[in-house]
Every structure is written in C-alpha cells, then in structure tokens.
Design a protein around this motif. Structure first.
Motif, mmCIF file in Angstrom:
data_model
loop_
_atom_site.group_PDB
_atom_site.id
_atom_site.type_symbol
_atom_site.label_atom_id
_atom_site.label_comp_id
_atom_site.label_asym_id
_atom_site.label_seq_id
_atom_site.Cartn_x
_atom_site.Cartn_y
_atom_site.Cartn_z
ATOM 1 N N CYS A 56 0.935 -1.279 0.153
ATOM 2 C CA CYS A 56 0.126 -0.138 0.160
ATOM 3 C C CYS A 56 0.939 1.266 -0.044
ATOM 4 O O CYS A 56 0.446 2.357 -0.783
ATOM 5 N N GLN A 57 2.030 1.213 0.823
ATOM 6 C CA GLN A 57 2.764 2.428 0.830
ATOM 7 C C GLN A 57 3.498 2.696 -0.477
ATOM 8 O O GLN A 57 3.715 3.868 -1.065
ATOM 9 N N ALA A 58 4.282 1.684 -1.142
ATOM 10 C CA ALA A 58 4.755 1.641 -2.329
ATOM 11 C C ALA A 58 3.587 2.163 -3.398
ATOM 12 O O ALA A 58 4.018 2.997 -4.444
ATOM 13 N N GLY A 59 2.517 1.882 -3.115
ATOM 14 C CA GLY A 59 1.515 2.353 -4.096
ATOM 15 C C GLY A 59 1.254 3.800 -4.140
ATOM 16 O O GLY A 59 0.942 4.574 -5.008
ATOM 17 N N TRP A 60 1.162 4.205 -2.909
ATOM 18 C CA TRP A 60 1.015 5.655 -2.514
ATOM 19 C C TRP A 60 2.231 6.419 -3.384
ATOM 20 O O TRP A 60 1.979 7.583 -4.110
ATOM 21 N N LEU A 61 3.444 6.062 -3.089
ATOM 22 C CA LEU A 61 4.386 6.858 -3.504
ATOM 23 C C LEU A 61 4.482 6.673 -5.169
ATOM 24 O O LEU A 61 4.954 7.972 -5.671
ATOM 25 N N ASN A 62 3.990 5.907 -5.771
ATOM 26 C CA ASN A 62 4.109 5.688 -7.085
ATOM 27 C C ASN A 62 2.896 6.397 -7.920
ATOM 28 O O ASN A 62 3.125 6.781 -8.965
ATOM 29 N N VAL A 63 2.001 6.441 -7.139
ATOM 30 C CA VAL A 63 0.513 6.869 -7.743
ATOM 31 C C VAL A 63 0.711 8.510 -7.701
ATOM 32 O O VAL A 63 0.041 9.131 -8.556
ATOM 33 N N LEU A 64 1.098 8.996 -6.517
ATOM 34 C CA LEU A 64 1.145 10.362 -6.060
ATOM 35 C C LEU A 64 1.497 11.348 -7.650
ATOM 36 O O LEU A 64 0.673 12.267 -7.778
ATOM 37 N N PRO A 65 2.661 11.073 -8.126
ATOM 38 C CA PRO A 65 2.942 12.106 -9.087
ATOM 39 C C PRO A 65 2.133 11.813 -10.606
ATOM 40 O O PRO A 65 2.159 12.665 -11.341
ATOM 41 N N ARG A 66 1.282 10.790 -10.524
ATOM 42 C CA ARG A 66 0.153 10.520 -11.328
ATOM 43 C C ARG A 66 -1.034 11.452 -11.140
ATOM 44 O O ARG A 66 -2.095 11.434 -12.084
ATOM 45 N N LEU A 67 -1.299 11.733 -9.786
ATOM 46 C CA LEU A 67 -2.244 12.609 -9.800
ATOM 47 C C LEU A 67 -2.135 14.175 -10.232
ATOM 48 O O LEU A 67 -1.853 14.896 -9.447
ATOM 49 N N CYS A 68 -2.250 14.013 -11.384
ATOM 50 C CA CYS A 68 -1.902 15.447 -11.974
ATOM 51 C C CYS A 68 -2.858 15.410 -13.128
ATOM 52 O O CYS A 68 -2.839 14.742 -14.221
ATOM 53 N N GLY A 69 -3.550 16.794 -13.240
ATOM 54 C CA GLY A 69 -4.786 16.914 -14.202
ATOM 55 C C GLY A 69 -5.850 17.858 -13.644
ATOM 56 O O GLY A 69 -5.409 18.861 -12.887
ATOM 57 N N ASP A 70 -6.950 17.678 -14.442
ATOM 58 C CA ASP A 70 -8.150 18.470 -14.147
ATOM 59 C C ASP A 70 -8.787 17.935 -12.756
ATOM 60 O O ASP A 70 -8.091 17.299 -11.952
ATOM 61 N N GLU A 71 -10.107 18.496 -12.506
ATOM 62 C CA GLU A 71 -10.599 18.459 -10.987
ATOM 63 C C GLU A 71 -10.707 16.938 -10.936
ATOM 64 O O GLU A 71 -11.055 16.627 -9.708
ATOM 65 N N SER A 72 -10.941 16.037 -11.909
ATOM 66 C CA SER A 72 -11.085 14.682 -11.483
ATOM 67 C C SER A 72 -10.103 13.972 -10.730
ATOM 68 O O SER A 72 -10.223 12.970 -10.185
ATOM 69 N N VAL A 73 -8.869 14.840 -10.803
ATOM 70 C CA VAL A 73 -7.706 14.328 -10.010
ATOM 71 C C VAL A 73 -8.044 14.317 -8.406
ATOM 72 O O VAL A 73 -7.622 13.349 -7.800
ATOM 73 N N ILE A 74 -8.907 15.343 -8.035
ATOM 74 C CA ILE A 74 -9.389 15.188 -6.632
ATOM 75 C C ILE A 74 -10.002 13.975 -6.140
ATOM 76 O O ILE A 74 -10.082 13.325 -5.152
ATOM 77 N N ALA A 75 -11.099 13.648 -6.957
ATOM 78 C CA ALA A 75 -11.969 12.194 -6.817
ATOM 79 C C ALA A 75 -10.966 11.022 -6.896
ATOM 80 O O ALA A 75 -11.159 10.301 -6.251
ATOM 81 N N GLN A 76 -10.123 10.941 -7.810
ATOM 82 C CA GLN A 76 -9.140 10.061 -7.681
ATOM 83 C C GLN A 76 -8.371 9.643 -6.700
ATOM 84 O O GLN A 76 -7.949 8.724 -6.095
ATOM 85 N N ALA A 77 -7.683 10.988 -6.064
ATOM 86 C CA ALA A 77 -7.028 10.890 -4.849
ATOM 87 C C ALA A 77 -7.750 10.305 -3.851
ATOM 88 O O ALA A 77 -7.220 9.770 -2.840
ATOM 89 N N ARG A 78 -8.898 10.594 -3.705
ATOM 90 C CA ARG A 78 -9.774 10.306 -2.643
ATOM 91 C C ARG A 78 -9.934 8.779 -2.507
ATOM 92 O O ARG A 78 -10.093 8.173 -1.451
ATOM 93 N N GLU A 79 -10.103 7.986 -3.802
ATOM 94 C CA GLU A 79 -10.123 6.897 -3.814
ATOM 95 C C GLU A 79 -8.647 6.186 -3.553
ATOM 96 O O GLU A 79 -8.856 5.033 -2.977
ATOM 97 N N LEU A 80 -7.678 6.630 -3.809
ATOM 98 C CA LEU A 80 -6.234 6.280 -3.872
ATOM 99 C C LEU A 80 -5.405 6.466 -2.838
ATOM 100 O O LEU A 80 -4.750 5.340 -2.171
ATOM 101 N N ILE A 81 -5.902 7.445 -2.150
ATOM 102 C CA ILE A 81 -4.821 7.919 -0.859
ATOM 103 C C ILE A 81 -5.702 8.384 0.178
ATOM 104 O O ILE A 81 -5.352 8.841 1.226
#
Length: 392
Positions: free
Chosen positions: A210-235
């Motif tokens: 789970c921690q490795a997943g957080w570190l890898n996904v964080l720089p991919r959370l980049c874009g329009d407002e949908s990023v906020i919803a994705q972040a709520r699901e992933l982190i």
C-alpha cells in the motif's frame, strides 16, 4: 576585450528603453494601486542586507541564487536580495510587531546569480503581496484572488491556475517511514516527474504494497478536477491532514471558479517545485504555450519564527517584466502639446498649467523637437497663449 564589448551587459541582465520602460512603470503603478485598494500597505525593503538575515529561514532556499559582497564598513558579508519574502517576513515580525492581520505589498528589482523566468533574466522586477496573521482558508482565497486580479489588470484574462498542497506529499512520505536521504531521492523524482526511475527506486525500498502504491501513484495525480476524486479513492484516509488538504483544494477551486469563471484549473498533488518553506496550499499561474509560471505563491506559516515571532502567512509574487511581455493593455494617451522656445513668464505659466492638467508639453529647443508628433501647439494670439490643433 574590445572597445565594443565594454558596453555589453552581462548575460541575463537587461535594460528597458523608453517604450518598454513606460509600459513597465505604468503597470507598476496600476498594480500597486490595485493592491492598495485591497488594503495592502506598501513596504520598500533594502536592496541588500547582512547575509545572516537575508538567508535566514525562508531565504535559505536562495543561498545559491544570491550575490554576495563584503561590507567595506563592517567587514561582514552582505547579500543582494534574490527574493522579497524573507525581507517582508522580517518586517512583519521585527519592525511592525502588531498581532493584527497585516497586509503588505512590494515591488522592486531583485538580482539572481542564475537565470530564471520566461526570458532567462537574472534581474526581474518582483511584485507581490503577503498576508500575515491569519491561518485559515479565507486568507488563501484572498491572496489567490488578488493574484488573479493582478493578472487581469495586466491584460492576462485566461490564466491556468495550478494548485497543490504540500501536506499531501509530506504526510505520505512520513507514513512510509523513510530516511532523510530516501525522501530526498523521491522528492527529486517528483520534481522531475521521472516515473520509471521512481518505480525502480520505490521497489528497492521493500515497503508494504500500500505504501509503495501511494508513492508511485502520487505524481500521476496530475490533471483536471477529476484528480481530486481519484485521490480520494487512492490515498483517501491515509491521514486527517491529507483528507483536509483534498477538501481545501476542492473548496478553493469551487470558490475561485465562482469569482473568476475564465480561470482554468490544473492540479498537481506531488508539486515540490515551490520553496521548502511552504506549509500548505501552493499555487502557480500559467499561460498556454508558456513553460514557466507567470505568478507563484503559497502558504508559509511560522515564516517569521527565525525573526522572533511565529505567524501564519500566505502570499504571491510575479515578475513585472514578464507580465508586460505577455500582457495586452493600452497605455493611457496623453495629448502632446508643442510649445515654442522662449523664457517669457506668460509662456512658462501656460506650459505649467497645461502640464498640471495632464498634457505632455514639449518645449522647442531650436530644432530638436520640430519633428515631434503633437496633437496641439501653443501659440500666442493677441498676447494670449492658446492651444490650437497642430495641423492648423
């Protein structure tokens, strides 16, 4: 060095000739008047200070960008400012000292050892505003709104606002229990967006999935407002701070959108381009097709602690030269009056009166101004000085 080379300016150091200088000065006055109308008081810090004050706290990030000189009077090392933030923090903490909310603005030249900004200048004219003594989201929105109004007043009406929050990055790195060196390596990958190397490095750390997943996904959370919803699901749920940061970003986006419908938004939840002293919301304004930010800022609570008084703070800054380069605004027109040569007292009184009324009056010195384009000419009619159309 040849004789011609003597007059060359150093790389990244420029000067403004009359037409450009007039635009810069007009915009400077316009923007400082705008900040004044918001209740921001002008401060003018010194161009150089002792280095141990200039590079304290917030200024420590600017060590390599600061020109250093020896004070011939004291023998102490001094620095030429490369940024205003630490100076204004010192003024709030050490000079003004009040506990009330303090709104301060500034504009002046800074000098940097390395180029920065749109055109690689080392000598920007920095303009900005800072708000001290309020740690809530409302002051973040105020500073963001003032930054957007600053861009609008410069003729830049459709900026892209990039939002991030340093609590998200710092909380995830903290939960992964990394060493200082490991954090530095990952932070550098986040800055450069080097995702393949990031994945290799994270895999070498032998972290829980789970921690490795957080570190890898964080720089991919980049874009329009949908990023906020994705972040709520992933982190989402990692910590109260990360959840609160996502809530803040969502609320700020909705509030600014209502105030400024033409502003577009971009989110970068791994933003570490800002200075290390930032503690919360970070933001930057961009124009499509331009790689560098045209304005930048964020929250930096406790910035005055090194000067003896810890206060929450938020602010932004921009380069006046860059704003002029990218702007689309018209200079106010001044009617030009050509006055004849002479030292007649009545003539001088007429010239002075016209200038006080806003006319640009150019007095003939023989033949220098004969080719000057003018709207009017000052002529003596029956002993009375009058302005007549220049084509008469």
């Amino acid at each position: 060095m040849t004789l011609a080379d003597r007059w060359l300016l150093p790389d990244g150091v420029d000067e403004s000739l009359p037409a450009q200088a007039e635009r810069i000065e007009h915009l400077r006055r316009t923007l400082l008047n705008l900040h004044h109308s918001w209740g921001y008081q002008l401060v003018i810090p010194p161009l150089l200070e002792y280095l141990d004050s200039l590079l304290t706290g917030a200024g420590s990030d600017l060590e390599n960008e600061t020109f250093k000189v020896i004070d011939q009077l004291s023998g102490r090392m001094m620095g030429i400012r490369a940024d205003f933030t630490s100076q204004v923090a010192r003024i709030d903490a050490h000079c003004l000292k009040g506990e009330a909310i303090q709104r301060l603005s500034y504009c002046g030249s800074v000098l940097r050892t390395v180029p920065s900004g749109l055109d690689g200048t080392r000598s920007p004219i920095q303009i900005g505003a800072e708000l001290y003594g309020h740690g809530g989201i409302d002051s973040d929105v105020e500073i963001l709104s003032l930054m957007i109004d600053t861009l609008f007043a410069s003729g830049i009406y459709s900026p892209v606002l990039d939002l991030g929050h340093v609590d998200i990055v710092r909380e995830l790195l903290s939960f992964c229990d990394l060493s200082d060196n490991q954090r530095d390596v990952i932070s550098e990958f986040y800055k450069t967006k080097d995702l393949p190397e990031l994945a290799i490095f994270v895999a070498s750390l032998d972290l829980p999935a789970c921690q490795a997943g957080w570190l890898n996904v964080l720089p991919r959370l980049c874009g329009d407002e949908s990023v906020i919803a994705q972040a709520r699901e992933l982190i989402g749920g990692v910590s109260e701070k990360t959840d609160a940061a996502l809530d803040q970003l969502q609320w700020i986006k909705e509030t600014i959108s209502l105030r400024y419908p033409s502003v577009q938004f971009h989110f970068d939840l791994s933003d570490l381009v800002s200075y290390s002293y930032h503690t919360g919301l970070v933001f930057a304004a961009y124009l499509p097709g331009q790689g560098n930010a045209i304005a930048r800022g964020g929250r930096y609570n406790n910035i005055g602690e090194v000067f003896g008084r810890s206060r929450p703070a938020t602010g932004f800054s921009a380069d006046l030269k860059t704003l002029v380069l990218l702007s689309d605004f018209d200079l106010p027109l001044s009617n030009v009056v050509l006055a004849p040569a002479g030292n007649d007292v009545a003539l001088w009184s007429a010239i002075t009166k016209l200038r006080s009324e806003g006319y640009k009056v150019i007095q003939d010195l023989g033949d220098v101004s004969l080719d000057q384009k003018a709207d009017f000419k000052l002529v003596c009619v029956n002993g009375d000085w009058q302005t007549l159309a220049a084509n008469l």
